[in-house]
Design a protein around this motif. Structure first.
Motif, short mmCIF file in Angstrom:
data_model
loop_
_atom_site.label_atom_id
_atom_site.label_comp_id
_atom_site.label_asym_id
_atom_site.label_seq_id
_atom_site.Cartn_x
_atom_site.Cartn_y
_atom_site.Cartn_z
N VAL A 81 0.84 -1.19 0.00
CA VAL A 81 0.00 0.00 0.00
C VAL A 81 0.88 1.25 0.00
N ASN A 82 0.50 2.24 -0.80
CA ASN A 82 1.20 3.52 -0.99
C ASN A 82 2.52 3.39 -1.74
N SER A 83 2.87 2.22 -2.23
CA SER A 83 4.10 2.10 -3.04
C SER A 83 3.81 2.56 -4.47
N THR A 84 4.83 3.09 -5.12
CA THR A 84 4.67 3.60 -6.48
C THR A 84 5.31 2.66 -7.48
N PHE A 85 4.77 2.69 -8.70
CA PHE A 85 5.26 1.82 -9.75
C PHE A 85 4.81 2.36 -11.10
N ARG A 86 5.42 1.85 -12.16
CA ARG A 86 5.02 2.14 -13.54
C ARG A 86 4.93 0.84 -14.29
N LEU A 87 4.13 0.84 -15.34
CA LEU A 87 3.97 -0.32 -16.21
C LEU A 87 4.28 0.10 -17.63
N ARG A 88 4.75 -0.85 -18.44
CA ARG A 88 4.92 -0.59 -19.87
C ARG A 88 4.47 -1.82 -20.65
N PHE A 89 3.85 -1.55 -21.78
CA PHE A 89 3.36 -2.57 -22.70
C PHE A 89 4.20 -2.47 -23.96
N THR A 90 4.93 -3.52 -24.29
CA THR A 90 5.83 -3.48 -25.45
C THR A 90 5.40 -4.51 -26.48
N GLY A 91 5.18 -4.05 -27.69
CA GLY A 91 4.88 -4.94 -28.81
C GLY A 91 5.98 -4.82 -29.84
N THR A 92 6.38 -5.95 -30.41
CA THR A 92 7.41 -5.97 -31.45
C THR A 92 6.88 -6.75 -32.64
N THR A 93 6.90 -6.11 -33.81
CA THR A 93 6.43 -6.76 -35.03
C THR A 93 7.52 -7.64 -35.63
N LYS A 94 7.11 -8.44 -36.61
CA LYS A 94 8.08 -9.26 -37.35
C LYS A 94 8.13 -8.77 -38.78
N GLU A 95 8.66 -9.58 -39.66
CA GLU A 95 8.88 -9.17 -41.06
C GLU A 95 7.60 -9.04 -41.89
N GLY A 96 6.60 -9.88 -41.64
CA GLY A 96 5.41 -9.90 -42.50
C GLY A 96 4.37 -8.86 -42.15
N VAL A 97 3.35 -8.73 -43.02
CA VAL A 97 2.30 -7.73 -42.83
C VAL A 97 1.21 -8.20 -41.87
N GLN A 98 1.09 -9.49 -41.64
CA GLN A 98 0.00 -10.00 -40.81
C GLN A 98 0.46 -10.18 -39.36
N SER A 99 0.70 -9.05 -38.72
CA SER A 99 1.32 -9.08 -37.39
C SER A 99 0.75 -8.02 -36.45
N ASP A 100 -0.46 -7.49 -36.73
CA ASP A 100 -1.01 -6.45 -35.87
C ASP A 100 -1.26 -6.99 -34.47
N LEU A 101 -0.96 -6.17 -33.48
CA LEU A 101 -1.17 -6.51 -32.08
C LEU A 101 -1.99 -5.39 -31.46
N ALA A 102 -3.03 -5.73 -30.69
CA ALA A 102 -3.93 -4.71 -30.15
C ALA A 102 -4.15 -4.89 -28.65
N LEU A 103 -4.46 -3.78 -27.97
CA LEU A 103 -4.78 -3.75 -26.54
C LEU A 103 -6.06 -2.96 -26.33
N ASP A 104 -6.82 -3.37 -25.30
CA ASP A 104 -8.06 -2.66 -25.00
C ASP A 104 -8.40 -2.85 -23.52
N GLU A 105 -9.24 -1.95 -23.02
CA GLU A 105 -9.78 -2.05 -21.66
C GLU A 105 -8.68 -2.23 -20.61
N ILE A 106 -7.62 -1.43 -20.69
CA ILE A 106 -6.52 -1.50 -19.72
C ILE A 106 -6.95 -0.78 -18.44
N SER A 107 -6.88 -1.49 -17.32
CA SER A 107 -7.28 -0.86 -16.07
C SER A 107 -6.41 -1.37 -14.91
N ILE A 108 -6.32 -0.53 -13.89
CA ILE A 108 -5.60 -0.87 -12.66
C ILE A 108 -6.63 -0.79 -11.53
N SER A 109 -6.82 -1.88 -10.81
CA SER A 109 -7.72 -1.83 -9.66
C SER A 109 -6.91 -1.50 -8.42
N ASN A 110 -7.46 -0.64 -7.60
CA ASN A 110 -6.81 -0.24 -6.35
C ASN A 110 -5.45 0.41 -6.57
#
Length: 169
Positions: free
Chosen positions: A131-160
């Protein structure tokens, strides 16, 4: 979409400026066929994604979405990260979520590689913060060589957890 255009995200998240490309805000299908979602995780709303077309962004591109400094308002497993991710396409690369408590050292708390399927998948992760500690988050996506590589995120939430001006480094 263009990898060079800024993508305004108005929340506790922001695009890192020292990576290769931005996460883009989208509604509906991604522009490349046979990859990416056709809508947001709930009720067809907006989501963020990485455009993987090498003609637009180049191959092997990394995009980082970070949180502002967060403070746990409850301790232990009560402080959770919840999000939906979509990794569909024959060329899908890597996706990870990292946590830092000092702004310098990042520890991976979730990682996936390759195609999952053509649906939104939900992930809930106990952040194990005092409780009361601080932090950060990161979301990292890395593509590859081809075109069929989309990556998606939604509804990101932090409880408490709340956004704070406390500096963690």
């Amino acid at each position: 979409p263009s990898c060079a255009l800024p993508c305004p995200i108005e929340s506790f998240l922001f695009n890192n400026t020292k990576d290769d490309s931005d996460w883009l805000v989208n509604k509906g299908e991604t522009p490349t066929v046979f990859t990416g979602p056709v809508s947001g995780a709930y009720k067809g709303g907006q989501y963020v994604y990485i455009e993987s077309n090498p003609l637009v962004c180049g191959p092997n591109v990394s995009s980082i979405l970070e949180t502002k400094c967060l403070k746990a308002t409850s301790s232990g497993a009560v402080c959770d990260l919840n999000f939906f991710y979509h990794m569909y396409g024959s060329d899908v690369g890597k996706f990870s979520v990292d946590k830092s408590t000092d702004g310098k050292t990042w520890n991976t708390i979730f990682a996936k590689e390759g195609e999952s399927n053509n649906s939104w998948l939900n992930e809930n992760i106990a952040l194990n913060q005092n409780v009361n500690s601080t932090f950060r988050l990161r979301f990292t996506g890395t593509t590859k060589e081809g075109v069929q590589s989309d990556l998606a995120l939604d509804e990101i939430s932090i409880s408490n957890g709340v956004v704070t001006d406390d500096i963690i480094y």
